[in-house]
Design an enzyme around this catalytic site. Structure first.
Site, PDB file in Angstrom:
ATOM      1  N   GLN A   1      35.540  35.121  29.716  1.00  0.00           N
ATOM      2  CA  GLN A   1      36.674  34.273  29.124  1.00  0.00           C
ATOM      3  C   GLN A   1      37.786  35.586  29.104  1.00  0.00           C
ATOM      4  O   GLN A   1      37.342  36.934  29.230  1.00  0.00           O
ATOM      5  CB  GLN A   1      36.472  33.987  27.831  1.00  0.00           C
ATOM      6  CG  GLN A   1      35.867  32.578  28.022  1.00  0.00           C
ATOM      7  CD  GLN A   1      35.904  31.987  26.715  1.00  0.00           C
ATOM      8  OE1 GLN A   1      34.911  31.553  25.996  1.00  0.00           O
ATOM      9  NE2 GLN A   1      36.961  31.140  26.246  1.00  0.00           N
ATOM     10  N   HIS A   2      39.029  35.259  28.826  1.00  0.00           N
ATOM     11  CA  HIS A   2      40.126  36.131  28.279  1.00  0.00           C
ATOM     12  C   HIS A   2      40.752  37.208  29.238  1.00  0.00           C
ATOM     13  O   HIS A   2      41.641  37.727  29.111  1.00  0.00           O
ATOM     14  CB  HIS A   2      39.679  36.910  27.175  1.00  0.00           C
ATOM     15  CG  HIS A   2      39.077  36.148  25.930  1.00  0.00           C
ATOM     16  ND1 HIS A   2      39.675  34.970  25.643  1.00  0.00           N
ATOM     17  CD2 HIS A   2      37.880  36.415  25.344  1.00  0.00           C
ATOM     18  CE1 HIS A   2      38.728  34.465  24.583  1.00  0.00           C
ATOM     19  NE2 HIS A   2      37.926  35.344  24.426  1.00  0.00           N
TER      20      HIS A   2
ATOM     21  N   ASP B   1      32.496  31.231  30.430  1.00  0.00           N
ATOM     22  CA  ASP B   1      30.972  31.176  30.416  1.00  0.00           C
ATOM     23  C   ASP B   1      30.473  30.639  29.097  1.00  0.00           C
ATOM     24  O   ASP B   1      29.517  29.935  29.166  1.00  0.00           O
ATOM     25  CB  ASP B   1      30.741  32.773  30.590  1.00  0.00           C
ATOM     26  CG  ASP B   1      31.514  33.521  29.382  1.00  0.00           C
ATOM     27  OD1 ASP B   1      32.077  33.265  28.701  1.00  0.00           O
ATOM     28  OD2 ASP B   1      31.104  35.139  29.549  1.00  0.00           O
TER      29      ASP B   1
END
Length: 498
Positions: free
Chosen positions: A85-86, A248
């Site tokens: 992520q991110h 994830d």
């Protein structure tokens, strides 16, 4: 004889890419593959990767998984992608990557995050406006950082993608995002499930950023069909559908069957996460709880600790211990490690919220300074951080009948018992430890069934494909629970002094 329905699940993480081949009819994982990634690191907190590595690892892991499963890539019906992520992937108008991707664990943009947070009115303002409190790892501060540090790159931005969005773009040529991964960007409203366009205009008034956003699609929607050239490169069926995919954690939820209230997934990876499904957007008043959207149509309140197997691994390396020996030493030491308490904040910490903290050892004496106690204190200290987070989720009304453990740490029987005792909740592992890759494959089967108008629901698929490992079931022991409660209170007192 039952025919097979084969799906490829990919998990592109920080350390590498995992691939699995799932038969959605029998629910069996037929083969797996893996390929590593390297990191670009700096003492200032820089943590970046070259997305080209992800593509090479994707191809290598896929070929390994097909070979291990002994199946023909032409029989793969769909592909699902889970991604860390991110992360921020910036493309120009030719679809070329402009610079290395900044990752979730990058803290170089902390000053930009602080400024954006105060622009939003602090934690309270961020919660009210977005439903989450933006943190240094989120995507939004990476955009402001790019504008200020790399103006030439910024002026060439044509697409803003997350890691899993970028892999889907490579597979299909279509730029889109789904709600789960989008909720970790910091420019997305988790209540209304929409981009916060004004926040992007505040970063750059030209409108360049909002024009570069991918379209949002629902979790059960396919992105499209794989591009012929990529299908040929990977040795896959040209008609294979590419699912929406997700972050994830969202894919890990599907891969552990965490798609209805009552289940809790806890990941013992390099960082630690605890999350639970919710069918309403009940935003916690506590800034440490991120109420992300799930990739199964609901929400996924989540806490993340920055220090887990990275901290226990550091102690292992310090003493040059292999895993079995480390686990033996942990088991030898008593609960509470004879009074040794480790605050394992080697990376700063998100839960408890101590971004600038460092690691520390407390309660050392000439009598208790042993390898066994230090090993145990590392495991207990990291697990106490997860307990702190679980308590926040429980205060938010989440019920936990049992905890499904995933990640490398879950393979340790002694650690499973420690988790069960500290959380005072039964613990069980899934047979398939690569929960995110499995979740991506299950979601691919769901998307394919939805596109074909079939009745296979996500619940049906999870029931068939998520198998629990009965031999891993671990129940809390009453005497241990009481002893750990005392040790946990001591940990909280040490944290309070920070």
């Amino acid at each position: 004889m039952t025919t097979q329905q084969l799906f490829l699940g990919i998990d592109c993480g920080t350390q590498g890419t995992k691939a699995i081949i799932l038969d959605a009819v029998s629910g069996q994982v037929l083969g797996q593959g893996a390929a590593p990634h390297s990191m670009i690191s700096g003492a200032n907190g820089r943590r970046e990767q070259d997305p080209q590595q992800w593509l090479e690892a994707f191809a290598l892991a896929t070929r390994q998984a097909l070979k291990a499963a002994n199946v023909d890539g032409q029989d793969i019906l769909g592909i699902g992608v889970s991604g860390q992520q991110h992360g921020l992937v910036l493309l120009d108008d030719q679809g070329e990557v402009l610079r290395p991707a900044k990752l979730w664990c990058d803290t170089e943009t902390s000053p930009e995050n602080d400024r954006l947070l105060s622009h939003l009115g602090g934690e309270q303002g961020s919660l009210e406006r977005l439903g989450v409190v933006i943190a240094p790892g989120y995507t939004v501060s990476k955009l402001l950082w790019t504008k200020e540090q790399h103006p030439v790159v910024f002026s060439s931005i044509a697409r803003i993608l997350l890691p899993h969005d970028y892999l889907n773009f490579w597979l299909t040529g279509r730029a889109c995002s789904e709600y789960g991964d989008a909720s970790g960007t910091g420019y997305f409203n988790v209540r209304t499930r929409e981009w916060d366009l004004q926040l992007l205009r505040d970063i750059d008034a030209s409108g360049r950023l909002q024009a570069a956003l991918p379209e949002l699609i629902e979790a059960h929607e396919a992105v499209g069909t794989i591009l012929p050239a990529v299908a040929e490169q990977l040795g896959l069926n040209r008609n294979a559908r590419v699912a929406s995919g997700g972050g994830d954690n969202m894919m890990g939820a599907i891969g552990t069957g965490n798609i209805q209230p009552g289940a809790i997934t806890m990941s013992l990876g390099s960082s630690g996460t605890v999350y639970a499904y919710s069918d309403t957007a009940t935003v916690s008043p506590d800034a440490s709880v991120a109420t992300f959207c799930s990739s199964s149509g609901g929400w996924l309140p989540l806490i993340c600790t920055m220090n887990l197997t990275n901290a226990t691994g550091a102690i292992r390396e310090l003493f040059a211990l292999d895993l079995p020996r480390f686990n033996d030493l942990v088991a030898q030491a008593p609960i509470g490690a004879d009074g040794v308490c480790m605050l394992p904040f080697l990376n700063g910490e998100r839960v408890p919220a101590l971004p600038h903290a460092t690691g520390s050892l407390h309660g050392l004496t000439l009598d208790n300074l042993t390898q066994a106690n230090l090993c145990r204190a590392a495991v207990e200290g990291t697990t106490f951080g997860l307990r702190y987070g679980l308590d926040l989720l429980r205060r938010n009304g989440l019920q936990s009948l049992r905890i499904c453990l995933i990640g490398g740490g879950s393979k340790s029987a002694v650690w499973r018992q420690i988790v069960a005792d500290i959380m005072n909740t039964p613990v069980i592992c899934t047979e398939q430890s690569e929960a995110a890759a499995l979740g991506a494959a299950i979601q691919a089967a769901w998307c394919t069934a939805s596109a074909d108008g079939e009745q296979d629901s996500l619940e049906d698929l999870c029931q068939r494909c998520v198998k629990l490992d009965a031999s891993s079931e671990t129940l809390p022991i009453a005497a241990n629970v009481a002893a750990f409660q005392q040790a946990y209170e001591r940990y909280q007192q040490h944290v309070a002094t920070l």
